[in-house]
Design an enzyme around this catalytic site. Structure first.
Site, mmCIF file in Angstrom:
data_model
loop_
_atom_site.group_PDB
_atom_site.id
_atom_site.type_symbol
_atom_site.label_atom_id
_atom_site.label_comp_id
_atom_site.label_asym_id
_atom_site.label_seq_id
_atom_site.Cartn_x
_atom_site.Cartn_y
_atom_site.Cartn_z
ATOM 1 N N ALA A 69 80.211 72.034 17.368
ATOM 2 C CA ALA A 69 81.944 72.088 16.772
ATOM 3 C C ALA A 69 82.824 70.897 16.935
ATOM 4 O O ALA A 69 81.813 69.934 17.406
ATOM 5 C CB ALA A 69 82.052 72.854 18.258
ATOM 6 N N GLY A 114 77.227 74.192 17.636
ATOM 7 C CA GLY A 114 77.280 74.908 16.533
ATOM 8 C C GLY A 114 77.374 75.158 15.256
ATOM 9 O O GLY A 114 77.368 76.147 14.025
HETATM 10 N N1 CO8 Z 1 82.188 66.715 16.910
HETATM 11 C C1 CO8 Z 1 83.383 65.525 16.836
HETATM 12 N N2 CO8 Z 1 82.555 64.459 16.017
HETATM 13 C C2 CO8 Z 1 81.246 64.156 15.731
HETATM 14 C C3 CO8 Z 1 80.194 65.516 16.624
HETATM 15 C C4 CO8 Z 1 80.936 66.519 16.765
HETATM 16 N N3 CO8 Z 1 79.855 67.639 16.856
HETATM 17 N N4 CO8 Z 1 79.247 64.944 15.515
HETATM 18 C C5 CO8 Z 1 78.853 63.794 15.449
HETATM 19 N N5 CO8 Z 1 80.697 63.464 15.205
HETATM 20 C C6 CO8 Z 1 81.334 61.737 14.691
HETATM 21 C C7 CO8 Z 1 80.485 60.948 15.134
HETATM 22 O O1 CO8 Z 1 82.122 60.909 17.183
HETATM 23 C C8 CO8 Z 1 80.854 59.576 14.398
HETATM 24 O O2 CO8 Z 1 83.006 59.771 14.378
HETATM 25 P P1 CO8 Z 1 82.390 57.663 14.111
HETATM 26 O O3 CO8 Z 1 82.261 57.414 13.150
HETATM 27 O O4 CO8 Z 1 84.633 57.976 14.198
HETATM 28 O O5 CO8 Z 1 82.352 56.715 15.829
HETATM 29 C C9 CO8 Z 1 80.480 60.302 13.415
HETATM 30 O O6 CO8 Z 1 80.243 61.311 13.604
HETATM 31 C C10 CO8 Z 1 79.039 59.867 12.963
HETATM 32 O O7 CO8 Z 1 78.539 59.924 14.197
HETATM 33 P P2 CO8 Z 1 77.343 59.258 14.707
HETATM 34 O O8 CO8 Z 1 77.820 57.698 14.574
HETATM 35 O O9 CO8 Z 1 77.396 59.504 16.410
HETATM 36 O O10 CO8 Z 1 75.757 59.151 13.858
HETATM 37 P P3 CO8 Z 1 73.963 59.326 14.636
HETATM 38 O O11 CO8 Z 1 73.587 59.301 13.648
HETATM 39 O O12 CO8 Z 1 74.282 57.875 15.861
HETATM 40 O O13 CO8 Z 1 74.222 60.411 15.447
HETATM 41 C C11 CO8 Z 1 73.877 63.182 16.240
HETATM 42 C C12 CO8 Z 1 74.036 61.794 15.063
HETATM 43 C C13 CO8 Z 1 72.270 62.760 16.746
HETATM 44 C C14 CO8 Z 1 74.177 64.177 15.440
HETATM 45 C C15 CO8 Z 1 75.072 62.673 17.475
HETATM 46 O O14 CO8 Z 1 76.392 61.916 16.438
HETATM 47 C C16 CO8 Z 1 75.020 63.821 18.168
HETATM 48 O O15 CO8 Z 1 75.295 63.857 19.391
HETATM 49 N N6 CO8 Z 1 76.464 63.983 17.926
HETATM 50 C C17 CO8 Z 1 77.034 65.646 18.851
HETATM 51 C C18 CO8 Z 1 76.081 66.860 18.382
HETATM 52 C C19 CO8 Z 1 76.730 67.745 19.209
HETATM 53 O O16 CO8 Z 1 76.634 67.624 21.023
HETATM 54 N N7 CO8 Z 1 76.709 68.456 19.360
HETATM 55 C C20 CO8 Z 1 77.739 70.086 19.902
HETATM 56 C C21 CO8 Z 1 78.341 70.523 20.111
HETATM 57 S S1 CO8 Z 1 79.038 71.220 20.918
HETATM 58 C C22 CO8 Z 1 79.143 73.138 19.723
HETATM 59 O O17 CO8 Z 1 78.668 72.467 19.324
HETATM 60 C C23 CO8 Z 1 79.245 73.891 21.066
HETATM 61 C C24 CO8 Z 1 79.791 75.417 19.675
HETATM 62 C C25 CO8 Z 1 80.182 76.392 21.052
HETATM 63 C C26 CO8 Z 1 81.760 76.203 20.665
HETATM 64 C C27 CO8 Z 1 82.424 77.226 20.895
HETATM 65 C C28 CO8 Z 1 83.498 77.605 21.554
HETATM 66 C C29 CO8 Z 1 84.597 76.514 20.721
#
Ligand code: CO8
Length: 263
Positions: A69, A114
């Site tokens: 998400a 998500g």
């Molecule tokens: N949301 C928003 N932005 C994101 C997300 C996300 N889930 N994942 C990545 N991004 C963005 C980063 O902020 C980054 O943006 P910017 O370039 O502006 O800094 C861009 O995408 C690229 O990401 P990274 O630089 O972090 O890329 P890496 O290769 O270093 O890392 C990862 C990749 C490991 C995937 C890392 O991005 C990460 O850990 N992302 C988050 C993963 C996460 O925690 N997901 C779970 C989210 S919570 C959820 O899904 C709940 C679902 C149920 C919700 C129910 C109610 C709504």
């Protein structure tokens, strides 16, 4: 399908196969409210289109299926708003599970939070060998809200699900395969080809039988066994009344390939 106004979702149609590509590669295809709504609109159109017999869901770019998400939206949630957002996403993912046609998740990279929940709602999951899967919500101080705590435990069992949900660890495609979280692991070059091949194969099957098998498994698993067996027998009775049943059995006896028409 009149879906030309979608911004975050690509919808392609090739014969009986529809492909939905979550298209926010700059944020690794994170699901914001708009994307969830667009997915819901596209799925409704597909559900009502008898010409579509199988669906592929994937993510734009080479790095990510869906990285969860959108954390920008999550960070600003109120209790009422959070619950509503979770229910909204759950309704869309339920639509995938109860679409009446197979949905193949072509997992082309990160399937986290998500994103993993989206894949879990699909019928079959094919992952690229570099994919990373997991439910990292715990690391954000939250928990899954798009069905992960329920579908993951139903798919891979309570023990393995609790470990993934409580550690928040990302696992490799190979480990996901060992746990039964994905059905197949392929190379990046083969991912969409394998997904299309499977979609075409499933699309050639008798559509009513496909729908009833999906229903028997998905709804039946929620029932006590005696009721589920009764449900199966009822569906069997209905499918036995179809033209496709007559065609399938006749084709076998005539040693030719069946031509199913969904009637
Ligand atoms: N949301 C928003 N932005 C994101 C997300 C996300 N889930 N994942 C990545 N991004 C963005 C980063 O902020 C980054 O943006 P910017 O370039 O502006 O800094 C861009 O995408 C690229 O990401 P990274 O630089 O972090 O890329 P890496 O290769 O270093 O890392 C990862 C990749 C490991 C995937 C890392 O991005 C990460 O850990 N992302 C988050 C993963 C996460 O925690 N997901 C779970 C989210 S919570 C959820 O899904 C709940 C679902 C149920 C919700 C129910 C109610 C709504």
């Amino acid at each position: 399908m009149t879906l030309d106004t979608l911004e975050n979702l690509l919808v392609e149609r090739d014969g009986a196969i529809a492909t939905l590509t979550i298209n926010r590669p700059k944020v690794l295809n994170a699901l914001n409210t708009q994307t969830i709504d667009e997915l819901g609109r596209a799925l409704l159109a597909i559900k009502n289109d008898d010409g579509v017999r199988a669906v592929i869901v994937t993510g734009a770019g080479e790095k990510s299926f869906v990285a969860g998400a959108d954390i920008n939206e999550l960070a600003a949630q109120t209790p009422i708003g959070g619950r509503e957002l979770a229910r909204r996403g759950q309704r869309v993912f339920d639509l995938i599970e109860h679409l009446g046609k197979p949905v193949i998740a072509a997992i082309n990279g990160y399937a986290l939070g998500g994103g993993c929940e989206l894949a879990l709602a699909c019928t079959v999951r094919i992952a690229v060998d570099t994919a990373r899967l997991g439910q990292p919500e715990i690391n954000l101080g939250i928990m899954p809200g798009y069905g992960g705590s329920q579908r993951l435990s139903r798919l891979i069992g309570r023990g393995a699900a609790l470990e993934l949900l409580l550690t928040g660890d990302q696992i490799s495609a190979a480990d996901a395969y060992r746990l039964g979280l994905v059905n197949r692991v392929v190379t990046a070059a083969n991912l969409m080809g394998e997904a299309r091949k499977l979609a075409l194969m499933l699309a050639s099957k008798a559509p009513i039988a496909v729908r009833y098998i999906l229903d028997a498994v998905n709804r039946g698993l929620e029932m006590p066994l005696p009721e589920a067996l009764d449900f199966e027998a009822t569906l069997f009775g209905l499918v036995a009344a179809t033209d496709d049943m007559r065609e399938g059995t006749k084709a076998f006896l005539e040693k030719r390939k069946a031509e199913f028409r969904g009637k």
